[in-house]
Structure formats: C-alpha cells, structure tokens
Design an enzyme around this catalytic site. Structure first.
Site, PDB file in Angstrom:
ATOM      1  N   HIS A 144      71.825  -8.717   7.934  1.00  0.00           N
ATOM      2  CA  HIS A 144      72.424  -7.528   7.320  1.00  0.00           C
ATOM      3  C   HIS A 144      71.582  -6.975   6.180  1.00  0.00           C
ATOM      4  O   HIS A 144      71.795  -5.852   5.735  1.00  0.00           O
ATOM      5  CB  HIS A 144      73.834  -7.834   6.809  1.00  0.00           C
ATOM      6  CG  HIS A 144      73.887  -8.515   5.470  1.00  0.00           C
ATOM      7  ND1 HIS A 144      73.529  -9.828   5.265  1.00  0.00           N
ATOM      8  CD2 HIS A 144      74.236  -8.053   4.239  1.00  0.00           C
ATOM      9  CE1 HIS A 144      73.683 -10.142   3.996  1.00  0.00           C
ATOM     10  NE2 HIS A 144      74.099  -9.098   3.340  1.00  0.00           N
ATOM     11  N   HIS A 167      71.608  -3.659   2.402  1.00  0.00           N
ATOM     12  CA  HIS A 167      71.053  -3.639   1.052  1.00  0.00           C
ATOM     13  C   HIS A 167      69.819  -2.741   0.951  1.00  0.00           C
ATOM     14  O   HIS A 167      68.947  -2.957   0.115  1.00  0.00           O
ATOM     15  CB  HIS A 167      70.740  -5.063   0.598  1.00  0.00           C
ATOM     16  CG  HIS A 167      71.962  -5.936   0.595  1.00  0.00           C
ATOM     17  ND1 HIS A 167      73.078  -5.619  -0.130  1.00  0.00           N
ATOM     18  CD2 HIS A 167      72.265  -7.082   1.248  1.00  0.00           C
ATOM     19  CE1 HIS A 167      74.022  -6.549   0.075  1.00  0.00           C
ATOM     20  NE2 HIS A 167      73.547  -7.435   0.908  1.00  0.00           N
ATOM     21  N   HIS A 196     110.613 -25.933 -19.683  1.00  0.00           N
ATOM     22  CA  HIS A 196     111.561 -26.824 -20.350  1.00  0.00           C
ATOM     23  C   HIS A 196     110.874 -27.868 -21.217  1.00  0.00           C
ATOM     24  O   HIS A 196     111.537 -28.717 -21.789  1.00  0.00           O
ATOM     25  CB  HIS A 196     112.452 -27.538 -19.339  1.00  0.00           C
ATOM     26  CG  HIS A 196     113.093 -26.629 -18.336  1.00  0.00           C
ATOM     27  ND1 HIS A 196     112.491 -26.327 -17.126  1.00  0.00           N
ATOM     28  CD2 HIS A 196     114.263 -25.935 -18.364  1.00  0.00           C
ATOM     29  CE1 HIS A 196     113.273 -25.500 -16.439  1.00  0.00           C
ATOM     30  NE2 HIS A 196     114.343 -25.240 -17.165  1.00  0.00           N
ATOM     31  N   ASP A 205      73.895 -14.936   7.763  1.00  0.00           N
ATOM     32  CA  ASP A 205      73.538 -13.537   8.014  1.00  0.00           C
ATOM     33  C   ASP A 205      72.411 -13.016   7.129  1.00  0.00           C
ATOM     34  O   ASP A 205      72.652 -12.418   6.089  1.00  0.00           O
ATOM     35  CB  ASP A 205      74.797 -12.671   7.858  1.00  0.00           C
ATOM     36  CG  ASP A 205      74.577 -11.244   8.346  1.00  0.00           C
ATOM     37  OD1 ASP A 205      73.417 -10.871   8.587  1.00  0.00           O
ATOM     38  OD2 ASP A 205      75.567 -10.515   8.472  1.00  0.00           O
ATOM     39  N   ASP A 244      78.122  -5.319  -0.047  1.00  0.00           N
ATOM     40  CA  ASP A 244      78.797  -6.307   0.789  1.00  0.00           C
ATOM     41  C   ASP A 244      80.298  -6.063   0.797  1.00  0.00           C
ATOM     42  O   ASP A 244      80.945  -6.095   1.846  1.00  0.00           O
ATOM     43  CB  ASP A 244      78.506  -7.726   0.282  1.00  0.00           C
ATOM     44  CG  ASP A 244      77.064  -8.131   0.529  1.00  0.00           C
ATOM     45  OD1 ASP A 244      76.548  -7.862   1.622  1.00  0.00           O
ATOM     46  OD2 ASP A 244      76.455  -8.721  -0.385  1.00  0.00           O
TER      47      ASP A 244
HETATM   48  S1  FES Z   1     109.741 -28.441 -17.590  1.00  0.00           S
HETATM   49 FE1  FES Z   1     111.051 -27.407 -16.256  1.00  0.00          FE
HETATM   50  S2  FES Z   1     109.649 -26.419 -14.914  1.00  0.00           S
HETATM   51 FE2  FES Z   1     108.377 -27.516 -16.221  1.00  0.00          FE
HETATM   52 FE   LIG Z   2      74.772  -9.151   1.304  1.00  0.00          FE
END
Ligand code: FES
Ligand SMILES: [Fe+2]
Lengths: 182, 444
Positions: free
Chosen positions: B208, B213, B103, B205, B357
């Site tokens: 792992h 890896h 709006h 960790d 991962d």
């Molecule tokens: S102006 Fe109406 S929701 Fe932002």
């Molecule tokens: Fe990792």
C-alpha cells in the site's frame, strides 16, 4: 503563566485598537484555513516558528501538572516552518488522500485574550472550536485552547505567529486523524 | 453462530468481509482470540518506580499494570469486585494503593483487597478479603523490556507463541546495549474501522505504501528530483516478508543503517553505535529487518520509524490506536529529539503517513455497511504459491519479496484456528503438520 493569568484585563498592556488588530488578524488566519489558502496562511508564520500540539492524559488532581505532555513528551504536532511548508506542499500534491477530496472546516475562534509582553510581542490565548466535515457524512470536532506568540511586522496583515501551542481538551482524540491545521 | 470455514479460507487467500462487521464474530474474537493470546501491556520504562502504574486494555478489558515494591510487575483487571466500579480512573501515575471511589474498598499495589469500610458493622467481619481482589492477569512475560500478558493458562509460553517472530522482534527489542525507552505519553486516537485492517496491514502490507502514502514523501523532501529518485529506489528495493504463528514482518533490504528518516542528528548516533548494533543482532539482520511488524493479534511497530502501537478493538467497527515513540535509552539529547520530532511528524494522528491509513480503513468500514458489500469476497492472494523457507538464512517462512500477502494469510489462519475453538495444543499440532507439508512440497 500563573502570573499572566492573574493580570487583570485592564493591565494587559493592550489598547482597544491593538486588540482589534489582533482579533482581525486571528480571524483572517482562520479564514485562510477555512478557504484552504494554505500558501498565504504559511506566510503568517515567522521563520523560527514552533507549532506544537502536545498530548494530554487523565491524571489525578495531585499529578495534574503532568497532564499535558512537556517539550520532550508525545505530541500530535511538533513542527518548524520547514515542516509546515512540507505539509502545505503535501496538501497541494493532489495525492494527500486524507485531504483529497478536502475536508470542509469551520473555525470558531473566541475568548481572545492578548497580553503585551516586555519584549513588545503579544501572548494571545484563545479558545477554539474547529468543526471538520469529511466525505459523505464524517464529522469531527476539535476544541481546546491555543496560545500564540505574535510579533508585529511592518507588512500586512501586521503580525507574524512566532509560536503556537495548541492544547486539546480531549485525551483520546475522537477522530481518525488531524489532517487539517488547528 | 458463525461458521469459521465459511468466513475465511486463509490458504486460498479468500476473505468474507463480514468478519469485519459481524457483532457475533466480534464477541467471538473477544473470547477466543483476545482472551487466549499474549497481548502487549506496557514497556518497562513506563513503570519507573514502585507504585508506578498505567491503565491499559486487553481488548475491551481495562487492566492496571503496576510496578511492585520488589521491582516485579503485576497486572489486574481494573474492576472492583464489589459492584464493578473502575478502581483507578487515571491513565497513569504513581500510587501507594488504589481505593475504589464507589464504596471505598481498598487495594494494595498487587491488587489484593486490603480494606473494606465498616467491615465489622456492615459485613459482620465475615468477608474473606483474600477471595475478593480484582481478577489477576495470571501470566505475564517481560521480553527485553516489553511486558506481555495473557488470561489463558493453556496458551503456549511466550517464546513459543512468538516462534520465529522473536528473531524479527529482537531486531528492535535487542538492538541496543542499554535497551529502549519511550517518549513519555501515549498518543491515542479513534478510527472507525475493524482492528484486523490495522493489524493485517502492519503484518503484511508493504504494497500500500507507494499508493496510500504517495504524498507523505512530498512533505519530507522538497526537491522534486530527489523525491522522484528516492521513491523509485525504495519501491524497487529488494525485500522480504516473514510469516509465522499469525505474526508478520516485512522489509526492504537496505545497504546501510543510515540515512534514517530522523535525520543527521540521529544518523550520527547510529553511525557511532553501528558496531554495537551489529554485535547484538548481526549486520545482516540489522540492515534487513527494518520494516512493518505485527505480533498477533494487535501489537505492531515499524522498526526504524521508531513507532509502536496497540490496536485496541472497540466493537466490530472501531479501534483505539495507542502509539508510542521509542528511543535508544542512552542516545544523546539531540539524537533523541530528532527521533521524537520525526516520528511525531510522520506516525501520529497528524503524521504525514498515518493520516492516510485511517482514511482507507474508515472508508472500507463505511462501504461494508452494504449487504452486497459484506457478501463480496476479498482477494488476499498476492504471492500465493510463492512462499519460501529460510531465504538468506532468515528463520521461518520468508518470501523473497516484500510485496506479498503471505503474512496476511498467516494471520487469518491463526485467527480461524482460534475462532473455531481449537485448543492451543491442537493449534500447535496443526501448525506443525502444515509446516511439514510445506517443507516437503518446497523440497520436492
Ligand atoms: S467498593 Fe463498591 S463498587 Fe467498589
Ligand atoms: Fe500505511
């Protein structure tokens, strides 16, 4: 880039036979990837290849030219031939857990638009849709545009990829990883 | 409602995995963990000039972080107070003002409502604009370029929230005279897993790495003999882990700052600036504190791998990873390129470390669909009873090995305290007496 885009299709400098060869080459490339023949796939690239997938973000129309990251920006891929070879080695290691067991991929390569450059090379833009199925029911989809620079070579299959720039249409990647090639 | 004491017994290293799946627990986390903790918002260099903004998230809440004309930073909920529309829909940019597109309510850079269309005709000039700006993040803190925020007026000051973790954080944040800058752009991706898997791994960790890896180094090192030697050496290196206030840091001790993963171009810059780094954070800390880190709850980095990230929760079973590559601000272009490419290749959604991962966490989460799986206790007992204080003069609780889950237990301790609804003063008090007990036991 904009000049190229404005070039009418009749003036791409690519005759029907060449267009056919380029299409055949791109389909072969897709097949090698879908069939997981990565060593052969790697041979399609020039030694000085730049394989690049920059990131992308949502921007207003006014700042639209900043939407895709530049050469010094963030990227998913920014590879040379040696690193592509490293990725292929890794895939073959049997311990690359995001691809072991391997994904099943299906590549749809379409809207192939080659243009002959003054250098005699071809700039080829394609649209792609890559589907990946993983493990029991995991499913990813990658779509966007690729721009390749193709060079003629005497040996089969007739071209080398000298540059690849991949741009996804997603900003946030809706996948846990890109453990495949695009 | 859930009973936290049945969900985790941090001091025993026991975890009921429903904490990774239960929607009620998740809603509890949004309210009791994320809305009460200090969360990373942005780095200074992302906000280059007045009007520069990024949209980020504090858990699931979208927040605009905006550079003001006077150079300060403000952050506010990206939600219009009229009917809740997202005020700004770009990820980042430079703005003069923000206008809600629904709006047309207009906000200035500080997030104050300054314009209401047809204020006279539609509102009879009776709307008090000063009361209807978007919700402000009431507390921000800039730590050496890293901007954090919290919604909670009662949360401890940032330095107290970090506690001894600040010493480990500063191995990164305070490393260079000119500070850090980020490679432009975040890399964002989605993993179907609970946020705690990621946060905990980066806190605690190292264990792992050799398994998960196993293939990453295959991509980086071609010669199998060199690879084998490197793997053996790095797994065998002595290491340390710090835990405190829910945070964690773990690292293998290194004999030198180089070689780095970024390669010779960056190594040359590091060697040329070695004295600067030692002067700022000390040789001991510079060599030691190079590994994995999490600031509770969801901000993580790998000090010398030049990657940092936020694990934004998206429901109990999903996260968005937002990662950035950081660089010394004044490094030469070649050094910067070296860091940039090496971090992209290793730690991004396509990185040869990172992809594995995601695979682990996704599968864990899938398995937890099972009723039996969700009732099955997890073991977080590694190194239980072997906690230490002040190893090598490092502040806080520091084990003499990097292979331990002390920091994971610390993370679940902090998580449980917050989830059980304890106030911040109560949590601080409990932490203090726990530490005292431990110190005494340690001395005895
Ligand atoms: S102006 Fe109406 S929701 Fe932002
Ligand atoms: Fe990792």
């Amino acid at each position: 880039m904009s000049k190229l885009a404005a070039t009418p299709h009749t003036r791409t400098g690519v005759d029907v036979e060449t267009r056919y060869e380029i299409e055949r080459f791109l389909y072969l490339e897709a097949e090698l990837l879908d069939d997981q023949r990565f060593d052969e796939w790697l041979e399609l690239f020039d030694d000085d290849v730049h394989y690049w997938l920059p990131t992308r973000m949502t921007r207003t129309v006014r700042e639209r030219d900043l939407e895709v990251a530049g050469r010094d920006g963030a990227a998913f891929f920014d590879d040379d031939k040696a690193f592509l070879a490293g990725r292929v080695r890794r895939l073959a290691s049997g311990r690359s857990w995001s691809e072991e067991p391997p994904s099943r991929t299906r590549r749809l390569i379409t809207n192939i638009r080659p243009v002959r450059l003054d250098s005699g090379e071809f700039e080829v833009r394609v649209n792609f849709h890559v589907l990946r199925s993983r493990a029991e029911r995991h499913h990813d989809t990658f779509f966007g545009e690729r721009t390749d620079l193709l060079r003629r070579v005497p040996q089969e299959p007739g071209f080398h990829i000298a540059r690849r720039r991949i741009v996804l249409d997603t900003t946030t990647l809706l996948a846990p990883s890109i453990s495949i090639f695009l | 409602m859930f009973d936290v004491t049945e969900l985790v017994q941090p001091d025993q290293g026991l975890i009921n995995p429903s904490i990774y799946t239960d929607p009620e627990v998740y809603q509890g986390e949004l309210e009791r963990v994320f809305a009460r903790s200090w969360l990373f918002l942005a780095h200074d260099t992302q906000l280059a000039k007045p009007g520069s903004f990024v949209q980020t998230y504090m858990a699931e809440d979208p927040v605009l972080v905006v550079r003001q004309r006077d150079g300060s930073v403000k952050a506010f909920l990206n939600q219009c107070r009229h009917r809740g529309m997202r005020i700004c829909r770009a990820d980042e940019g430079v703005a003069r003002a923000f206008t809600c597109t629904y709006h047309g309510w207009g906000y200035n850079l500080a997030g104050e409502l300054v314009n209401v269309p047809m204020q006279d005709r539609a509102y009879h000039d009776e709307i008090d604009k000063s009361k209807w700006g978007p919700t402000q993040v009431p507390r921000l803190h800039n730590h050496k370029g890293f901007i954090f925020g919290t919604w909670d007026e009662s949360a401890p000051a940032f330095e107290d929230y970090l506690g001894d973790m600040i010493w480990y954080f500063d191995a990164l944040a305070d490393r260079y005279d000119e500070g850090l800058t980020l490679v432009p752009g975040a890399t964002k991706w989605v993993i179907d897993c609970n946020w705690k898997f990621a946060a905990e791994q980066f806190a605690s960790d190292m264990y792992h790495v050799p398994s998960s890896h196993a293939s990453a180094l295959v991509a980086l090192i071609e010669d199998p003999a060199v690879l084998a030697e490197f793997q053996e050496q790095s797994a065998a290196a002595p290491g340390r882990q710090y835990a405190g206030n829910g945070h964690g840091s773990g690292f293998g001790l290194r004999p030198d700052l180089v070689p780095t993963q970024a390669g010779p171009d960056f190594d040359a810059w590091v060697v040329a600036n070695r004295e600067q780094i030692y002067r700022r954070i000390g040789e001991h800390r510079a060599l030691a504190v190079n590994g994995h880190n999490t600031v509770f709850p969801n901000f993580s980095w790998l000090t010398i791998n030049n990657t940092m990230r936020v694990w934004h929760p998206r429901g109990p079973g999903q996260i968005e990873v937002w990662s950035w590559t950081y660089l010394p601000k004044d490094a030469d272009e070649r050094a910067k390129q070296a860091v940039r490419t090496s971090t992209i290749r290793t730690f991004s959604a396509a990185g040869v470390f990172e992809t594995d991962d995601g695979e682990n966490w996704t599968e864990i989460q899938q398995v937890l669909r099972g009723h039996q799986a969700r009732k099955t206790t997890f073991n977080a007992r590694m190194g239980l009873g072997h906690e230490r204080h002040g190893t090598d003069g490092m502040p806080g609780r520091v084990t003499d090995d990097m292979y331990t889950e002390m920091a994971a237990r610390g993370m679940y301790r902090r998580w449980a305290d917050l989830m059980s609804g304890l106030s911040w003063p109560e949590i601080t008090e409990r932490d203090k007496s726990r530490q005292q007990r431990e110190q005494e036991a340690h001395l005895a």
